[in-house]
Design a protein around this motif. Structure first.
Motif, PDB file in Angstrom:
ATOM      1  N   THR A  58       0.853  -1.180   0.000  1.00 59.80           N
ATOM      2  CA  THR A  58       0.000   0.000   0.000  1.00 59.80           C
ATOM      3  C   THR A  58       0.888   1.227   0.000  1.00 59.80           C
ATOM      4  O   THR A  58       1.786   1.343   0.836  1.00 59.80           O
ATOM      5  CB  THR A  58      -0.924   0.023   1.238  1.00 59.80           C
ATOM      6  OG1 THR A  58      -1.695  -1.187   1.267  1.00 59.80           O
ATOM      7  CG2 THR A  58      -1.858   1.209   1.192  1.00 59.80           C
ATOM      8  N   VAL A  59       0.656   2.121  -0.939  1.00 56.57           N
ATOM      9  CA  VAL A  59       1.508   3.289  -1.127  1.00 56.57           C
ATOM     10  C   VAL A  59       0.693   4.557  -0.916  1.00 56.57           C
ATOM     11  O   VAL A  59      -0.440   4.671  -1.378  1.00 56.57           O
ATOM     12  CB  VAL A  59       2.123   3.299  -2.543  1.00 56.57           C
ATOM     13  CG1 VAL A  59       3.034   4.499  -2.721  1.00 56.57           C
ATOM     14  CG2 VAL A  59       2.893   2.006  -2.792  1.00 56.57           C
ATOM     15  N   VAL A  60       1.278   5.511  -0.198  1.00 56.11           N
ATOM     16  CA  VAL A  60       0.616   6.791   0.079  1.00 56.11           C
ATOM     17  C   VAL A  60       0.862   7.754  -1.085  1.00 56.11           C
ATOM     18  O   VAL A  60       1.995   7.904  -1.555  1.00 56.11           O
ATOM     19  CB  VAL A  60       1.136   7.405   1.390  1.00 56.11           C
ATOM     20  CG1 VAL A  60       0.485   8.763   1.638  1.00 56.11           C
ATOM     21  CG2 VAL A  60       0.862   6.468   2.561  1.00 56.11           C
ATOM     22  N   LEU A  61      -0.192   8.390  -1.550  1.00 54.39           N
ATOM     23  CA  LEU A  61      -0.114   9.419  -2.590  1.00 54.39           C
ATOM     24  C   LEU A  61      -0.409  10.786  -1.988  1.00 54.39           C
ATOM     25  O   LEU A  61      -1.256  10.892  -1.102  1.00 54.39           O
ATOM     26  CB  LEU A  61      -1.120   9.120  -3.705  1.00 54.39           C
ATOM     27  CG  LEU A  61      -0.936   7.813  -4.480  1.00 54.39           C
ATOM     28  CD1 LEU A  61      -2.081   7.627  -5.466  1.00 54.39           C
ATOM     29  CD2 LEU A  61       0.395   7.784  -5.189  1.00 54.39           C
ATOM     30  N   PRO A  62       0.257  11.857  -2.463  1.00 54.32           N
ATOM     31  CA  PRO A  62       1.351  11.834  -3.440  1.00 54.32           C
ATOM     32  C   PRO A  62       2.625  11.281  -2.802  1.00 54.32           C
ATOM     33  O   PRO A  62       2.867  11.474  -1.619  1.00 54.32           O
ATOM     34  CB  PRO A  62       1.498  13.301  -3.825  1.00 54.32           C
ATOM     35  CG  PRO A  62       1.024  14.061  -2.621  1.00 54.32           C
ATOM     36  CD  PRO A  62      -0.081  13.233  -2.033  1.00 54.32           C
ATOM     37  N   VAL A  63       3.437  10.608  -3.605  1.00 59.76           N
ATOM     38  CA  VAL A  63       4.647   9.986  -3.072  1.00 59.76           C
ATOM     39  C   VAL A  63       5.717  11.041  -2.832  1.00 59.76           C
ATOM     40  O   VAL A  63       5.775  12.069  -3.518  1.00 59.76           O
ATOM     41  CB  VAL A  63       5.189   8.910  -4.029  1.00 59.76           C
ATOM     42  CG1 VAL A  63       4.223   7.759  -4.157  1.00 59.76           C
ATOM     43  CG2 VAL A  63       5.489   9.494  -5.403  1.00 59.76           C
ATOM     44  N   GLN A  64       6.535  10.784  -1.828  1.00 59.62           N
ATOM     45  CA  GLN A  64       7.650  11.671  -1.516  1.00 59.62           C
ATOM     46  C   GLN A  64       8.870  11.282  -2.338  1.00 59.62           C
ATOM     47  O   GLN A  64       9.114  10.102  -2.597  1.00 59.62           O
ATOM     48  CB  GLN A  64       7.979  11.600  -0.016  1.00 59.62           C
ATOM     49  CG  GLN A  64       6.811  11.939   0.893  1.00 59.62           C
ATOM     50  CD  GLN A  64       6.327  13.365   0.684  1.00 59.62           C
ATOM     51  OE1 GLN A  64       7.119  14.301   0.633  1.00 59.62           O
ATOM     52  NE2 GLN A  64       5.005  13.528   0.565  1.00 59.62           N
TER      53      GLN A  64
END
Length: 399
Positions: free
Chosen positions: A279-285
């Motif tokens: 699971t990836v958080v948007l917007p990505v750093q």
């Protein structure tokens, strides 16, 4: 006059009987008893009182094959016996959402929605779950988490196992339901939060990947052995175990499943199969692991979507997303929009604007949920299915 009154009375009786027949048929089509076949045809009508019709086990109807029929007992949805039992307080609510939804998606790969009926876990009780999730001690020999060694540093024995979730899968046999398989989700901590004294400050202890995996496999084997001893579970009932790594408390996304196993008979598990979920958080750093996981197109589209709705309603607190991946394939997206709105007309206008603009920016071909929230709670949400680009808007608190 008497003839007219008599005729009027007869007509009234006929109309009343017709109405009762109509509504009786209507309600029978919206609730399938366990004697129905899998193609959802309703059983022949029987003459029963309302109180009698609510007794016993029934299953719900469904509109398509993307979801399961579920179990109703005595007119009420059959809830899990161990629902909500955890080893410690869950601080990251994203974990619970991604754990439960991901476990159901895992189950659909092994138990067809067209063949099986979903039942909330009925074999593990709340008392058993509390004991199993507790630390092993002289008072709790069933504890799966290690004994407290009295230390308050990295040498302390952490809480590894946070949650056990059970899902049962049934088939119909006459007027009864037969257990055909069980799916167990084990949520393992990647970080344990603890206190050195009651009501004191919170401290965190990171758990290595190697320890999490080894402890989880050992616990999974023990849990399967215990399940085999529970009344009603046969020796050849398949028991699937899916392992989930919880995100840390400060994460803006939930965790992910990383492996699974199955015991097809007896109390032993086979070889473990790795799962490439994340699971990836948007917007990505920039310069993070997440940047390698998400395509630049998705990230830039999400940023443009965020900029667009912020220009329409500038008093937003934040716009974040959770993108769920199976390998390199996007499986779904959850968007959280934090607002300061209080006006019902503002909320409605904003939600409708998002429904119009989202298809221009957010990906197609995957399910998407957009939550609009304020400090007082959720104000509205929008959802779309994988096979549609049209968002359904729901305004909470409206009529």
């Amino acid at each position: 006059m008497r003839a007219v009154k008599w005729i009027s009375s007869v007509i009234a009786v006929i109309v009343l009987i017709s109405a009762l027949v109509f509504f009786g048929n209507f309600f029978s089509k919206n609730s399938s008893s366990v004697s129905n076949t899998n193609n959802n045809k309703t059983a022949p009508a029987t003459t029963k009182s309302n109180s009698d019709s609510k007794k016993g086990i029934q299953v719900t109807s469904k509109n398509d094959n993307s979801s399961y029929q579920t179990v109703i007992k005595d007119g009420r949805y059959l809830t899990s016996k161990a629902r909500g039992v955890t080893a410690s307080q869950e601080s990251n609510t994203f974990n619970q959402v991604s754990f439960e939804s991901g476990l159901l998606n895992f189950s659909k790969k092994h138990f067809s929605t067209s063949k099986y009926i979903f039942q909330e876990g009925q074999y593990l009780t709340a008392d058993q779950a509390n004991n199993w999730l507790g630390r092993q001690s002289d008072d709790n020999q069933e504890g799966l988490n290690p004994r407290d060694n009295g230390k308050f540093n990295d040498e302390r024995n952490p809480i590894y196992l946070q949650t056990i979730e059970e899902q049962d899968f049934m088939t119909k046999e006459g007027n009864k339901l037969k257990l055909n398989g069980i799916v167990l989700g084990l949520a393992m901590n990647t970080q344990d939060t603890y206190q050195k004294e009651q009501y004191g400050a919170d401290y965190t202890q990171d758990i290595s990947k190697a320890d999490r995996i080894s402890q989880g496999q050992k616990m999974a084997n023990e849990i399967v052995k215990r399940y085999r001893k529970i009344n009603g579970i046969n020796n050849d009932t398949p028991i699937y175990v899916a392992m989930y790594a919880q995100a840390k408390d400060d994460s803006l996304a939930g965790g992910s499943f990383y492996s699974w196993n199955v015991s097809k008979s007896g109390d032993s598990l086979g070889d473990w199969t790795n799962v490439d979920n994340k699971t990836v958080v948007l917007p990505v750093q920039a310069n993070t692991e997440d940047e390698k996981s998400v395509s630049s197109k998705l990230n830039s589209s999400f940023v443009n979507f965020s900029d667009n709705i912020e220009s329409f309603f500038p008093n937003l607190s934040s716009v974040t997303g959770q993108a769920s991946y199976d390998g390199n394939n996007l499986q779904g997206l959850i968007v959280s929009v934090s607002t300061q709105f209080y006006s019902a007309t503002e909320i409605e206008s904003f939600a409708n604007y998002i429904a119009q603009s989202a298809p221009n920016y957010l990906p197609s071909g995957v399910p998407i949920k957009i939550k609009i929230e304020a400090s007082t709670g959720m104000q509205a949400y929008l959802i779309k299915s994988a096979d549609s680009d049209k968002y359904k808007v729901t305004i909470l608190g409206s009529y």
